[in-house]
Design a protein around this motif. Structure first.
Motif, PDB file in Angstrom:
ATOM      1  N   THR A 135      59.398  48.091  40.495  1.00 35.41           N
ATOM      2  CA  THR A 135      58.178  47.308  40.594  1.00 35.41           C
ATOM      3  C   THR A 135      57.954  46.915  42.040  1.00 35.41           C
ATOM      4  OG1 THR A 135      56.944  45.498  39.543  1.00 35.41           O
ATOM      5  CG2 THR A 135      59.232  45.041  40.166  1.00 35.41           C
ATOM      6  N   CYS A 136      56.802  46.335  42.316  1.00 36.13           N
ATOM      7  CA  CYS A 136      56.471  45.862  43.662  1.00 36.13           C
ATOM      8  C   CYS A 136      56.992  44.438  43.831  1.00 36.13           C
ATOM      9  CB  CYS A 136      54.970  45.874  43.900  1.00 36.13           C
ATOM     10  SG  CYS A 136      54.161  47.469  43.646  1.00 36.13           S
ATOM     11  N   ALA A 137      57.365  44.117  45.063  1.00 31.04           N
ATOM     12  CA  ALA A 137      57.859  42.770  45.349  1.00 31.04           C
ATOM     13  C   ALA A 137      57.351  42.308  46.704  1.00 31.04           C
ATOM     14  CB  ALA A 137      59.383  42.745  45.336  1.00 31.04           C
ATOM     15  N   ASN A 138      57.308  40.993  46.853  1.00 29.06           N
ATOM     16  CA  ASN A 138      56.981  40.370  48.137  1.00 29.06           C
ATOM     17  C   ASN A 138      58.065  39.342  48.423  1.00 29.06           C
ATOM     18  OD1 ASN A 138      55.828  39.192  50.398  1.00 29.06           O
ATOM     19  ND2 ASN A 138      53.781  39.058  49.512  1.00 29.06           N
ATOM     20  N   ASP A 139      58.915  39.635  49.386  1.00 29.90           N
ATOM     21  CA  ASP A 139      60.011  38.734  49.751  1.00 29.90           C
ATOM     22  C   ASP A 139      59.468  37.692  50.731  1.00 29.90           C
ATOM     23  OD1 ASP A 139      62.407  37.509  50.391  1.00 29.90           O
ATOM     24  OD2 ASP A 139      63.097  39.141  51.692  1.00 29.90           O
ATOM     25  N   THR A 170      58.983  53.248  34.990  1.00 28.50           N
ATOM     26  CA  THR A 170      60.294  53.830  34.684  1.00 28.50           C
ATOM     27  C   THR A 170      60.457  55.250  35.201  1.00 28.50           C
ATOM     28  OG1 THR A 170      59.590  54.689  32.522  1.00 28.50           O
ATOM     29  CG2 THR A 170      60.446  52.431  32.592  1.00 28.50           C
ATOM     30  N   GLU A 171      59.371  55.898  35.598  1.00 28.51           N
ATOM     31  CA  GLU A 171      59.445  57.308  35.964  1.00 28.51           C
ATOM     32  C   GLU A 171      59.401  57.557  37.473  1.00 28.51           C
ATOM     33  OE1 GLU A 171      60.067  59.514  33.655  1.00 28.51           O
ATOM     34  OE2 GLU A 171      59.904  57.981  32.083  1.00 28.51           O
ATOM     35  N   ALA A 172      59.283  56.518  38.288  1.00 31.94           N
ATOM     36  CA  ALA A 172      59.155  56.708  39.734  1.00 31.94           C
ATOM     37  C   ALA A 172      60.450  57.248  40.334  1.00 31.94           C
ATOM     38  CB  ALA A 172      58.781  55.394  40.401  1.00 31.94           C
ATOM     39  N   ASP A 173      60.311  58.081  41.363  1.00 30.23           N
ATOM     40  CA  ASP A 173      61.441  58.548  42.155  1.00 30.23           C
ATOM     41  C   ASP A 173      61.465  57.712  43.429  1.00 30.23           C
ATOM     42  OD1 ASP A 173      63.303  59.765  43.747  1.00 30.23           O
ATOM     43  OD2 ASP A 173      62.490  61.786  43.549  1.00 30.23           O
ATOM     44  N   PRO A 174      62.471  56.863  43.616  1.00 32.77           N
ATOM     45  CA  PRO A 174      62.446  55.919  44.739  1.00 32.77           C
ATOM     46  C   PRO A 174      62.748  56.547  46.096  1.00 32.77           C
ATOM     47  CG  PRO A 174      64.534  55.737  43.591  1.00 32.77           C
ATOM     48  CD  PRO A 174      63.690  56.705  42.788  1.00 32.77           C
ATOM     49  N   ALA A 175      63.016  57.843  46.129  1.00 34.43           N
ATOM     50  CA  ALA A 175      63.452  58.476  47.377  1.00 34.43           C
ATOM     51  C   ALA A 175      62.358  58.530  48.435  1.00 34.43           C
ATOM     52  CB  ALA A 175      63.981  59.879  47.096  1.00 34.43           C
ATOM     53  N   SER A 180      52.864  49.921  51.269  1.00 35.84           N
ATOM     54  CA  SER A 180      51.980  49.264  52.227  1.00 35.84           C
ATOM     55  C   SER A 180      51.739  47.828  51.807  1.00 35.84           C
ATOM     56  CB  SER A 180      50.648  50.002  52.353  1.00 35.84           C
ATOM     57  OG  SER A 180      49.921  49.935  51.132  1.00 35.84           O
ATOM     58  N   THR A 181      51.388  47.009  52.794  1.00 35.30           N
ATOM     59  CA  THR A 181      51.010  45.622  52.543  1.00 35.30           C
ATOM     60  C   THR A 181      49.705  45.345  53.271  1.00 35.30           C
ATOM     61  OG1 THR A 181      53.339  44.952  52.429  1.00 35.30           O
ATOM     62  CG2 THR A 181      51.718  43.202  52.720  1.00 35.30           C
ATOM     63  N   THR A 182      48.762  44.727  52.578  1.00 34.88           N
ATOM     64  CA  THR A 182      47.513  44.314  53.206  1.00 34.88           C
ATOM     65  C   THR A 182      47.358  42.806  53.081  1.00 34.88           C
ATOM     66  OG1 THR A 182      46.170  44.580  51.198  1.00 34.88           O
ATOM     67  CG2 THR A 182      46.396  46.514  52.634  1.00 34.88           C
ATOM     68  N   VAL A 183      46.710  42.221  54.060  1.00 32.09           N
ATOM     69  CA  VAL A 183      46.355  40.807  54.024  1.00 32.09           C
ATOM     70  C   VAL A 183      44.843  40.720  54.223  1.00 32.09           C
ATOM     71  CG1 VAL A 183      46.655  38.537  55.066  1.00 32.09           C
ATOM     72  CG2 VAL A 183      48.598  40.106  54.925  1.00 32.09           C
ATOM     73  N   ILE A 240      52.697  50.225  46.145  1.00 36.15           N
ATOM     74  CA  ILE A 240      53.701  51.286  46.216  1.00 36.15           C
ATOM     75  C   ILE A 240      53.199  52.463  45.408  1.00 36.15           C
ATOM     76  CG2 ILE A 240      56.092  51.940  45.736  1.00 36.15           C
ATOM     77  CD1 ILE A 240      56.865  49.023  46.027  1.00 36.15           C
ATOM     78  N   ASP A 241      53.119  53.609  46.058  1.00 37.42           N
ATOM     79  CA  ASP A 241      52.599  54.816  45.427  1.00 37.42           C
ATOM     80  C   ASP A 241      53.401  55.140  44.169  1.00 37.42           C
ATOM     81  OD1 ASP A 241      50.981  57.132  45.225  1.00 37.42           O
ATOM     82  OD2 ASP A 241      52.544  58.346  46.177  1.00 37.42           O
ATOM     83  N   GLY A 242      52.689  55.379  43.068  1.00 37.71           N
ATOM     84  CA  GLY A 242      53.352  55.720  41.819  1.00 37.71           C
ATOM     85  C   GLY A 242      53.877  54.540  41.044  1.00 37.71           C
ATOM     86  N   VAL A 243      53.789  53.349  41.618  1.00 38.25           N
ATOM     87  CA  VAL A 243      54.262  52.140  40.934  1.00 38.25           C
ATOM     88  C   VAL A 243      53.090  51.223  40.603  1.00 38.25           C
ATOM     89  CG1 VAL A 243      55.751  50.100  41.073  1.00 38.25           C
ATOM     90  CG2 VAL A 243      56.533  52.293  42.007  1.00 38.25           C
TER      91      VAL A 243
END
Length: 254
Positions: A135-139, A170-175, A180-183, A240-243
């Protein structure tokens, strides 16, 4: 498959997002899924944080360019720190700016790994067996407090400082996923997970050597270069592409 956690007038449930609908599942998403037969239009539900983890383990300086922009070199081994589960919020929820305590709060877009079963000492070659998805996250980080304290717990541990969502893919390939992040619509970060210094299998192996991981636990894989400040009223989106895309607005903390 996209697994979401959502709420309706009748309560909260997990479901599988299929185009513009959500098919509800019984209980939790760990193990074989059992569908209840209920379907909801995606537009009529509220997406929540896709999981409420027992712990969030994050990785610092895992992109060389980000380590350089922070004025240092990338560590030889993954740099671990923790964010409390109480920092987690979902898509559309507000990031609360603690203006009485901090004058500099930054975004950090990241790929998050969601663990699917209890595990420890997992070799990198078997990491995929224990991962439910991504999933996407913002730290979110109070950068001035990070510098002042000399360690990161307070700076990264405020309530609302760990947005996650919009769902678990569940199907994304994390490699090699574009991130990207936009504000307020302006691109601030633009990179790929192919630049991770320690990839997802290596991180699962490293973290699980230290601690037992439970279903739903989250590993934040690190942020690329381009981190910067947020202001009250800003809208920040991690894609995140695909997520998917995760959007949150910044408000003042009372």
């Amino acid at each position: 498959m996209r697994i979401a956690r959502f709420s309706t007038d009748d309560g909260m449930a997990f479901g599988v997002v299929e185009e513009d609908t959500v098919a509800a599942i019984a209980a939790h998403p760990f193990g074989e899924l059992t569908f209840t037969g209920q379907r909801f239009p995606l537009a009529d539900v509220r997406l929540l944080a896709p999981i409420l983890p027992s712990k969030v383990i994050a990785i610092g300086k895992n992109y060389a360019a980000h380590a350089a922009e922070m004025g240092g070199e990338a560590p030889a081994e993954p740099m671990l720190f923790a964010k409390p589960s109480t920092a987690v919020i979902g898509p559309g929820e507000a990031i609360m700016y603690p203006q009485k305590l901090s004058e500099r709060v930054d975004y950090e877009g990241e790929l998050a790994v969601v663990i699917g079963r209890m595990c420890r000492e997992v070799p990198a070659s078997r990491a995929a067996d224990v991962v439910l998805g991504y999933t996407c996250a913002n730290d979110v980080t109070a950068r001035d407090l990070q510098a002042r304290d000399g360690q990161w717990t307070r700076a990264k541990g405020f309530d609302t400082f760990c947005p996650l969502g919009p769902w678990i893919e569940t199907e994304a390939d994390p490699a090699d996923l574009a991130i990207s992040t936009t504000v307020n619509g302006e691109v601030r970060q633009d990179s790929s997970t192919s630049h991770l210094l320690h990839d997802v299998p290596a991180l699962v192996e490293y973290v699980s050597q230290v601690m037992t991981l439970l279903p739903g636990d989250v590993i934040l894989t690190g942020t690329p270069e381009g981190v910067g400040p947020l202001d009250i009223g800003d809208e920040v989106t991690v894609t995140i592409d695909g997520v998917g895309s995760l959007t949150n607005r910044v408000i003042a903390r009372d």
